[in-house]
Design a protein around this motif. Sequence first.
Motif, PDB file in Angstrom:
ATOM      1  N   UNK A 122      -1.617   0.996 -10.577  1.00  0.00           N
ATOM      2  CA  UNK A 122      -1.544   2.450 -10.592  1.00  0.00           C
ATOM      3  C   UNK A 122      -0.286   2.960  -9.922  1.00  0.00           C
ATOM      4  N   UNK A 123       0.124   4.139 -10.345  1.00  0.00           N
ATOM      5  CA  UNK A 123       1.097   4.919  -9.607  1.00  0.00           C
ATOM      6  C   UNK A 123       0.372   5.613  -8.457  1.00  0.00           C
ATOM      7  N   UNK A 124       1.138   6.126  -7.531  1.00  0.00           N
ATOM      8  CA  UNK A 124       0.581   7.014  -6.522  1.00  0.00           C
ATOM      9  C   UNK A 124       0.032   8.251  -7.227  1.00  0.00           C
ATOM     10  N   UNK A 125      -1.175   8.641  -6.890  1.00  0.00           N
ATOM     11  CA  UNK A 125      -1.796   9.794  -7.536  1.00  0.00           C
ATOM     12  C   UNK A 125      -2.605  10.607  -6.537  1.00  0.00           C
ATOM     13  N   UNK A 126      -2.578  11.910  -6.717  1.00  0.00           N
ATOM     14  CA  UNK A 126      -3.324  12.799  -5.829  1.00  0.00           C
ATOM     15  C   UNK A 126      -4.827  12.546  -5.924  1.00  0.00           C
ATOM     16  N   UNK A 127      -5.287  11.932  -7.013  1.00  0.00           N
ATOM     17  CA  UNK A 127      -6.712  11.628  -7.153  1.00  0.00           C
ATOM     18  C   UNK A 127      -7.206  10.721  -6.030  1.00  0.00           C
ATOM     19  N   UNK A 128      -6.304   9.948  -5.438  1.00  0.00           N
ATOM     20  CA  UNK A 128      -6.704   9.075  -4.330  1.00  0.00           C
ATOM     21  C   UNK A 128      -7.291   9.870  -3.166  1.00  0.00           C
ATOM     22  N   UNK A 129      -6.894  11.126  -3.046  1.00  0.00           N
ATOM     23  CA  UNK A 129      -7.399  11.948  -1.946  1.00  0.00           C
ATOM     24  C   UNK A 129      -8.891  12.240  -2.081  1.00  0.00           C
ATOM     25  N   UNK A 130      -9.435  12.053  -3.270  1.00  0.00           N
ATOM     26  CA  UNK A 130     -10.866  12.278  -3.470  1.00  0.00           C
ATOM     27  C   UNK A 130     -11.709  11.168  -2.845  1.00  0.00           C
ATOM     28  N   UNK A 149       6.748   1.979  -0.428  1.00  0.00           N
ATOM     29  CA  UNK A 149       6.775   3.329   0.143  1.00  0.00           C
ATOM     30  C   UNK A 149       5.629   4.182  -0.381  1.00  0.00           C
ATOM     31  N   UNK A 150       5.362   4.106  -1.684  1.00  0.00           N
ATOM     32  CA  UNK A 150       4.247   4.876  -2.232  1.00  0.00           C
ATOM     33  C   UNK A 150       2.898   4.319  -1.781  1.00  0.00           C
ATOM     34  N   UNK A 151       2.820   3.014  -1.564  1.00  0.00           N
ATOM     35  CA  UNK A 151       1.561   2.429  -1.083  1.00  0.00           C
ATOM     36  C   UNK A 151       1.241   2.924   0.322  1.00  0.00           C
ATOM     37  N   UNK A 152       2.260   3.136   1.126  1.00  0.00           N
ATOM     38  CA  UNK A 152       2.037   3.695   2.461  1.00  0.00           C
ATOM     39  C   UNK A 152       1.459   5.107   2.355  1.00  0.00           C
ATOM     40  N   UNK A 153       2.019   5.900   1.437  1.00  0.00           N
ATOM     41  CA  UNK A 153       1.464   7.238   1.209  1.00  0.00           C
ATOM     42  C   UNK A 153       0.042   7.142   0.665  1.00  0.00           C
ATOM     43  N   UNK A 154      -0.186   6.199  -0.243  1.00  0.00           N
ATOM     44  CA  UNK A 154      -1.530   6.014  -0.803  1.00  0.00           C
ATOM     45  C   UNK A 154      -2.544   5.704   0.298  1.00  0.00           C
ATOM     46  N   UNK A 155      -2.138   4.903   1.274  1.00  0.00           N
ATOM     47  CA  UNK A 155      -3.065   4.576   2.354  1.00  0.00           C
ATOM     48  C   UNK A 155      -3.403   5.823   3.176  1.00  0.00           C
ATOM     49  N   UNK A 156      -2.447   6.753   3.270  1.00  0.00           N
ATOM     50  CA  UNK A 156      -2.754   8.041   3.898  1.00  0.00           C
ATOM     51  C   UNK A 156      -3.754   8.816   3.053  1.00  0.00           C
TER      52      UNK A 156
END
Length: 226
Positions: free
Chosen positions: A141-149, A172-179
């Motif tokens: 996957x790409x980084x996606x805002x759906x992860x926030x759900x 870098x995006x995986x770090x954001x995804x973990x957030x």
Amino acid sequence: MKITFYGQNSLAIAVGDTNIIVDPFITGNDLAKDKVDIMTLKADYILLTHAHQDHILDAEAIAKNTGAVIVSNYEIAMHYQEKGFEVHPMNHGGSWDFDFGNVKYVNAIHTSSFPDGSYGGQPGGFVIQANQKNIYIAGDTALTMDMKLIPLRTKLDLAILPIGDNFTMGIDDAIIASDFVACNKVLGVHYDTFGFIKIDHEVAKQKFSEAKKDLLLLAIGESIDL
């Protein structure tokens, strides 16, 4: 819960007496094929995030050998049901209580087609709640805002995220995804298998450390316990 890494996005998950294989791509992976004998793998369930070859290659052989139930999106499940395998179809946002715990099929941004080019449904990931432990398998996957759900429903103990870049998120995006998923313990997958996704392990770990997160990069066959 015991999780074993078999390269690319291939995992074994043991929950009590239940054995789960995720995205088995072993015999075609030069990093894994001489280290893992797929005929020795135990599987009650095989979870497939999408239909690309580097996620399904060994699914049929393992299912034939073990009688495992193949769990995936509707299109992938029907593909294997027509071949005589036992399946459990799912789709995005849906969850099901299996005998080992609850599985939810969640969004991923990627593509999904079988090696012959036929349609493989829409790609996804899995959130598994089992034995008082919760994990997120992002799939490709790409980084996606759906992860926030995800953390709105589930407090994760581990996020399993692709980090190889080019075809998926990079470091870098995986770090954001973990957030986004509110989990600072990350198991990296989908890296090093071939040239496009080779990473510098030390740089990756350093970046996660600087973000006050723990990145696990397991050797083929190595396991962790949650």
